[in-house]
Write a protein that holds these residues in place. Structure first.
Motif, short mmCIF file in Angstrom:
data_model
loop_
_atom_site.label_atom_id
_atom_site.label_comp_id
_atom_site.label_asym_id
_atom_site.label_seq_id
_atom_site.Cartn_x
_atom_site.Cartn_y
_atom_site.Cartn_z
N LEU A 89 0.84 -1.20 0.00
CA LEU A 89 0.00 0.00 0.00
C LEU A 89 0.87 1.25 0.00
CD1 LEU A 89 -2.68 -1.07 2.66
CD2 LEU A 89 -2.89 -1.16 0.19
N LYS A 90 1.89 1.21 0.85
CA LYS A 90 2.77 2.39 1.00
C LYS A 90 3.49 2.71 -0.31
CE LYS A 90 6.05 4.08 4.48
NZ LYS A 90 5.60 5.45 4.45
N SER A 91 3.83 1.66 -1.06
CA SER A 91 4.58 1.91 -2.30
C SER A 91 3.68 2.34 -3.46
CB SER A 91 5.39 0.66 -2.69
OG SER A 91 4.52 -0.40 -3.00
N HIS A 92 2.35 2.15 -3.32
CA HIS A 92 1.44 2.50 -4.42
C HIS A 92 0.55 3.71 -4.13
CE1 HIS A 92 2.61 -1.55 -5.65
NE2 HIS A 92 2.17 -1.24 -6.87
N LEU A 93 0.55 4.17 -2.89
CA LEU A 93 -0.32 5.29 -2.50
C LEU A 93 0.50 6.47 -2.01
CD1 LEU A 93 -3.04 3.24 -0.58
CD2 LEU A 93 -3.24 4.21 -2.88
N PRO A 94 0.12 7.73 -2.26
CA PRO A 94 -1.03 8.12 -3.07
C PRO A 94 -0.88 7.67 -4.53
CG PRO A 94 -0.12 10.02 -1.87
CD PRO A 94 0.86 8.89 -1.75
N GLY A 95 -2.00 7.32 -5.12
CA GLY A 95 -1.97 6.90 -6.52
C GLY A 95 -3.32 6.37 -6.96
N PRO A 96 -3.44 6.00 -8.25
CA PRO A 96 -4.74 5.66 -8.84
C PRO A 96 -5.17 4.22 -8.55
CG PRO A 96 -3.05 5.64 -10.53
CD PRO A 96 -2.37 6.03 -9.26
N PHE A 97 -5.27 3.88 -7.27
CA PHE A 97 -5.64 2.53 -6.86
C PHE A 97 -6.79 2.57 -5.85
CE2 PHE A 97 -1.26 2.14 -8.16
CZ PHE A 97 -1.23 0.94 -8.84
N THR A 98 -7.63 1.53 -5.90
CA THR A 98 -8.59 1.26 -4.82
C THR A 98 -8.21 -0.11 -4.28
OG1 THR A 98 -10.35 2.47 -5.96
CG2 THR A 98 -11.02 0.96 -4.20
N PHE A 99 -7.83 -0.17 -3.00
CA PHE A 99 -7.48 -1.44 -2.39
C PHE A 99 -8.66 -1.93 -1.54
CE2 PHE A 99 -3.24 0.30 -3.25
CZ PHE A 99 -2.65 -0.80 -3.87
N ILE A 100 -9.13 -3.15 -1.82
CA ILE A 100 -10.21 -3.76 -1.03
C ILE A 100 -9.56 -4.43 0.18
CG2 ILE A 100 -12.18 -5.33 -1.04
CD1 ILE A 100 -12.48 -3.15 -3.15
N LEU A 101 -9.99 -4.01 1.37
CA LEU A 101 -9.36 -4.48 2.61
C LEU A 101 -10.44 -4.91 3.60
CD1 LEU A 101 -6.93 -1.45 2.85
CD2 LEU A 101 -6.22 -3.80 2.35
N PRO A 102 -10.08 -5.78 4.59
CA PRO A 102 -11.07 -6.16 5.60
C PRO A 102 -11.44 -4.96 6.46
CG PRO A 102 -8.99 -7.41 5.84
CD PRO A 102 -8.77 -6.38 4.78
N THR A 117 -15.92 -5.63 3.99
CA THR A 117 -14.71 -5.06 3.38
C THR A 117 -14.94 -3.57 3.10
OG1 THR A 117 -15.49 -5.57 1.14
CG2 THR A 117 -14.09 -7.22 2.22
N ILE A 118 -13.85 -2.85 2.89
CA ILE A 118 -13.97 -1.47 2.39
C ILE A 118 -12.96 -1.28 1.26
CG2 ILE A 118 -14.67 -0.49 4.61
CD1 ILE A 118 -11.84 0.86 4.66
N GLY A 119 -13.28 -0.34 0.39
CA GLY A 119 -12.33 0.07 -0.63
C GLY A 119 -11.59 1.30 -0.11
N LEU A 120 -10.30 1.29 -0.18
CA LEU A 120 -9.52 2.43 0.35
C LEU A 120 -8.76 3.11 -0.79
CD1 LEU A 120 -8.67 3.31 3.46
CD2 LEU A 120 -6.45 2.70 2.56
N ARG A 121 -8.93 4.44 -0.87
CA ARG A 121 -8.26 5.24 -1.91
C ARG A 121 -7.48 6.37 -1.26
NH1 ARG A 121 -7.46 6.77 -6.38
NH2 ARG A 121 -9.08 7.90 -7.46
N VAL A 122 -6.29 6.64 -1.75
CA VAL A 122 -5.54 7.84 -1.36
C VAL A 122 -5.09 8.50 -2.67
CG1 VAL A 122 -3.59 8.80 -0.07
CG2 VAL A 122 -4.69 6.70 0.75
N PRO A 123 -5.94 9.38 -3.23
CA PRO A 123 -5.62 9.95 -4.54
C PRO A 123 -4.45 10.94 -4.47
CG PRO A 123 -7.96 10.17 -4.03
CD PRO A 123 -7.27 9.80 -2.76
N ALA A 124 -3.67 10.94 -5.53
CA ALA A 124 -2.60 11.93 -5.68
C ALA A 124 -3.21 13.13 -6.41
CB ALA A 124 -1.44 11.34 -6.48
N ASN A 125 -4.05 13.86 -5.69
CA ASN A 125 -4.75 15.00 -6.28
C ASN A 125 -4.79 16.10 -5.24
OD1 ASN A 125 -7.52 16.52 -6.44
ND2 ASN A 125 -7.11 15.86 -8.53
N ILE A 126 -4.30 17.28 -5.59
CA ILE A 126 -4.15 18.37 -4.60
C ILE A 126 -5.51 18.83 -4.08
CG2 ILE A 126 -3.38 20.77 -4.30
CD1 ILE A 126 -1.05 20.04 -6.26
N ILE A 127 -6.52 18.91 -4.95
CA ILE A 127 -7.85 19.33 -4.49
C ILE A 127 -8.39 18.35 -3.45
CG2 ILE A 127 -10.27 19.67 -5.17
CD1 ILE A 127 -9.22 20.83 -7.84
#
Length: 203
Positions: A89-102, A117-127
């Protein structure tokens, strides 16, 4: 309301207008590092139900993700994860991924699903990042209704289509047509459920 936010340097006053709207239970359309999303504050139950109505689905049947500022929300909303998964996760986020996690019990009840489960996103977007900093909570996010992704890249055409359904449409410039890459991390080996903008490196 149609509100412009500069993608590089969002106007603090307009950022406050959006966050106050979210805290008041508003629903917004906003840019991410992929396609534009439909979102609300995860703790505003009526707003969550409203998004489900806009999508013409049930809350716990819809694919909704938590948009987070960084990985600090992991420990709150997900069950403990392994060190290798955290590194992935650390190596791919922030970035264009949704990770499904428990999901953990901290996920608001209205958003708990049978799969837990939840989908977790950390977008690389300033807004996005600026809104999340000001809000202090994750934003619930889902795609806009309909199948024509091409219609959902131009904020002005989104305004024409959805201004009666949401409170604010943010104009943060033309969005991407390619959604995030969805990776199921609830089982091993991890599985790419949808190939999108992000390329999963070997782990």
């Amino acid at each position: 309301m149609f509100l412009e936010l500069n993608p590089e340097n969002p106007n603090p006053r307009n950022v406050r207008i959006v966050t106050e709207c979210l805290l008041d239970g508003g629903v917004v359309i906003y840019p991410t590092d992929t396609i534009y999303g439909l979102g609300c504050d995860i703790y505003q139950h009526k707003a969550v139900e409203r998004i489900a109505r806009i999508k013409q689905t049930k809350v716990n049947k819809n694919q909704m993700s938590f948009i987070c500022k960084d990985l600090s929300d992991l420990s709150k909303f997900t069950k403990s994860i392994s060190t290798p998964l955290y590194r992935l996760l650390k190596s791919h986020l922030p970035g264009p991924f949704t990770f499904i996690l428990p999901a953990s019990k901290e996920v608001p009840k209205i958003l708990q699903t049978k799969k837990n489960t939840i989908g977790l996103r950390v977008p690389a977007n300033i807004i996005c990042q600026t809104l999340l900093s000001e809000l202090g909570n994750p934003i619930l996010s889902t795609s806009l209704p309909g199948d024509m992704v091409e219609e959902y890249t131009d904020p002005e055409s989104m305004n024409d289509n959805f201004k009666d359904l949401v409170d604010i449409i943010i104009d943060g410039g033309i969005g991407s047509m390619i959604p995030s890459t969805v990776v199921d991390c609830t089982k091993e080996p991890y599985e790419v459920l949808r190939q999108g903008a992000g390329k999963l490196e070997e782990y």
